[in-house]
Write a protein that holds these residues in place. Structure first.
Motif, PDB file in Angstrom:
ATOM      1  N   GLY A 104      34.292  32.579  37.191  1.00 23.47           N
ATOM      2  CA  GLY A 104      34.867  33.159  36.464  1.00 23.47           C
ATOM      3  C   GLY A 104      36.320  31.591  36.240  1.00 23.47           C
ATOM      4  O   GLY A 104      35.704  30.786  36.676  1.00 23.47           O
ATOM      5  N   TRP A 122      41.323  31.570  35.317  1.00 24.73           N
ATOM      6  CA  TRP A 122      41.910  31.984  34.988  1.00 24.73           C
ATOM      7  C   TRP A 122      42.447  31.445  34.262  1.00 24.73           C
ATOM      8  O   TRP A 122      42.543  30.949  33.312  1.00 24.73           O
ATOM      9  CB  TRP A 122      43.215  30.925  36.069  1.00 24.73           C
ATOM     10  CG  TRP A 122      42.768  30.990  37.375  1.00 24.73           C
ATOM     11  CD1 TRP A 122      42.166  30.470  37.851  1.00 24.73           C
ATOM     12  CD2 TRP A 122      42.629  32.651  38.026  1.00 24.73           C
ATOM     13  NE1 TRP A 122      42.033  31.279  39.674  1.00 24.73           N
ATOM     14  CE2 TRP A 122      42.682  32.144  39.433  1.00 24.73           C
ATOM     15  CE3 TRP A 122      43.981  33.475  37.594  1.00 24.73           C
ATOM     16  CZ2 TRP A 122      42.936  33.143  40.788  1.00 24.73           C
ATOM     17  CZ3 TRP A 122      44.393  34.619  39.559  1.00 24.73           C
ATOM     18  CH2 TRP A 122      43.539  34.412  40.481  1.00 24.73           C
ATOM     19  N   GLU A 123      42.785  32.902  32.916  1.00 26.51           N
ATOM     20  CA  GLU A 123      43.554  33.302  31.791  1.00 26.51           C
ATOM     21  C   GLU A 123      44.626  33.073  31.779  1.00 26.51           C
ATOM     22  O   GLU A 123      45.581  34.713  32.308  1.00 26.51           O
ATOM     23  CB  GLU A 123      43.161  34.415  31.295  1.00 26.51           C
ATOM     24  CG  GLU A 123      42.721  34.200  29.418  1.00 26.51           C
ATOM     25  CD  GLU A 123      42.340  33.826  29.048  1.00 26.51           C
ATOM     26  OE1 GLU A 123      42.492  33.519  27.595  1.00 26.51           O
ATOM     27  OE2 GLU A 123      40.751  33.209  29.485  1.00 26.51           O
ATOM     28  N   THR A 151      46.433  46.988  37.204  1.00 28.68           N
ATOM     29  CA  THR A 151      45.338  45.291  37.213  1.00 28.68           C
ATOM     30  C   THR A 151      45.964  45.267  38.925  1.00 28.68           C
ATOM     31  O   THR A 151      46.814  45.509  38.994  1.00 28.68           O
ATOM     32  CB  THR A 151      46.555  44.613  36.435  1.00 28.68           C
ATOM     33  OG1 THR A 151      46.315  44.766  35.063  1.00 28.68           O
ATOM     34  CG2 THR A 151      45.317  43.308  37.066  1.00 28.68           C
ATOM     35  N   GLN A 195      43.609  40.065  41.622  1.00 30.08           N
ATOM     36  CA  GLN A 195      43.328  39.204  40.233  1.00 30.08           C
ATOM     37  C   GLN A 195      44.173  38.565  39.470  1.00 30.08           C
ATOM     38  O   GLN A 195      43.912  37.879  38.891  1.00 30.08           O
ATOM     39  CB  GLN A 195      42.617  40.227  39.067  1.00 30.08           C
ATOM     40  CG  GLN A 195      41.184  41.066  39.920  1.00 30.08           C
ATOM     41  CD  GLN A 195      39.926  39.805  40.100  1.00 30.08           C
ATOM     42  OE1 GLN A 195      40.284  38.935  39.218  1.00 30.08           O
ATOM     43  NE2 GLN A 195      39.296  39.944  41.899  1.00 30.08           N
ATOM     44  N   VAL A 235      39.079  35.933  34.651  1.00 31.10           N
ATOM     45  CA  VAL A 235      38.574  36.483  34.469  1.00 31.10           C
ATOM     46  C   VAL A 235      36.551  36.459  34.937  1.00 31.10           C
ATOM     47  O   VAL A 235      36.653  34.872  34.712  1.00 31.10           O
ATOM     48  CB  VAL A 235      37.961  35.927  32.779  1.00 31.10           C
ATOM     49  CG1 VAL A 235      36.897  36.578  31.968  1.00 31.10           C
ATOM     50  CG2 VAL A 235      39.311  36.794  32.856  1.00 31.10           C
ATOM     51  N   GLU A 250      32.740  35.451  34.874  1.00 28.12           N
ATOM     52  CA  GLU A 250      32.158  34.820  33.943  1.00 28.12           C
ATOM     53  C   GLU A 250      30.686  35.932  34.330  1.00 28.12           C
ATOM     54  O   GLU A 250      30.484  37.158  35.157  1.00 28.12           O
ATOM     55  CB  GLU A 250      31.482  33.658  34.669  1.00 28.12           C
ATOM     56  CG  GLU A 250      32.132  32.581  34.110  1.00 28.12           C
ATOM     57  CD  GLU A 250      31.295  31.438  34.577  1.00 28.12           C
ATOM     58  OE1 GLU A 250      29.928  31.409  34.740  1.00 28.12           O
ATOM     59  OE2 GLU A 250      31.662  30.108  34.666  1.00 28.12           O
TER      60      GLU A 250
END
Length: 79
Positions: free
Chosen positions: A22, A24-25, A48, A52, A74, A76
């Motif tokens: 994944g 990091w956004e 949340t 995460q 986030v 994949e």
């Protein structure tokens, strides 16, 4: 040395997260620490997962102020 145990736990959590592919956004960036805490508190109250979230502190110098950033992991999408 103080803080070693805390850093070791943080590294263990980071390794567990990286086992899942994944990225990091970035969600939020600010120069105000109080605003950062309020934003994180709101995210956690909305459900949340704290594991995460990643909180980054970019240390300021004379010309640049300290900046804080909140990112969310986030994973994949598996097909």
């Amino acid at each position: 040395m103080p803080g070693q145990r805390k850093r070791a736990r943080s590294r263990e959590r980071q390794r567990a997260r990286t086992a899942v592919p994944g990225r990091w956004e970035p969600l939020f960036s600010t120069e105000d620490a109080v605003e950062l805490k309020a934003y994180v508190r709101r995210l956690r109250s909305e459900g949340t997962d704290a594991d995460q979230l990643r909180l980054d502190t970019f240390c300021g110098r004379l010309e640049f102020p300290t900046t804080y950033r909140v990112s969310v992991f986030v994973p994949e999408a598996s097909e």
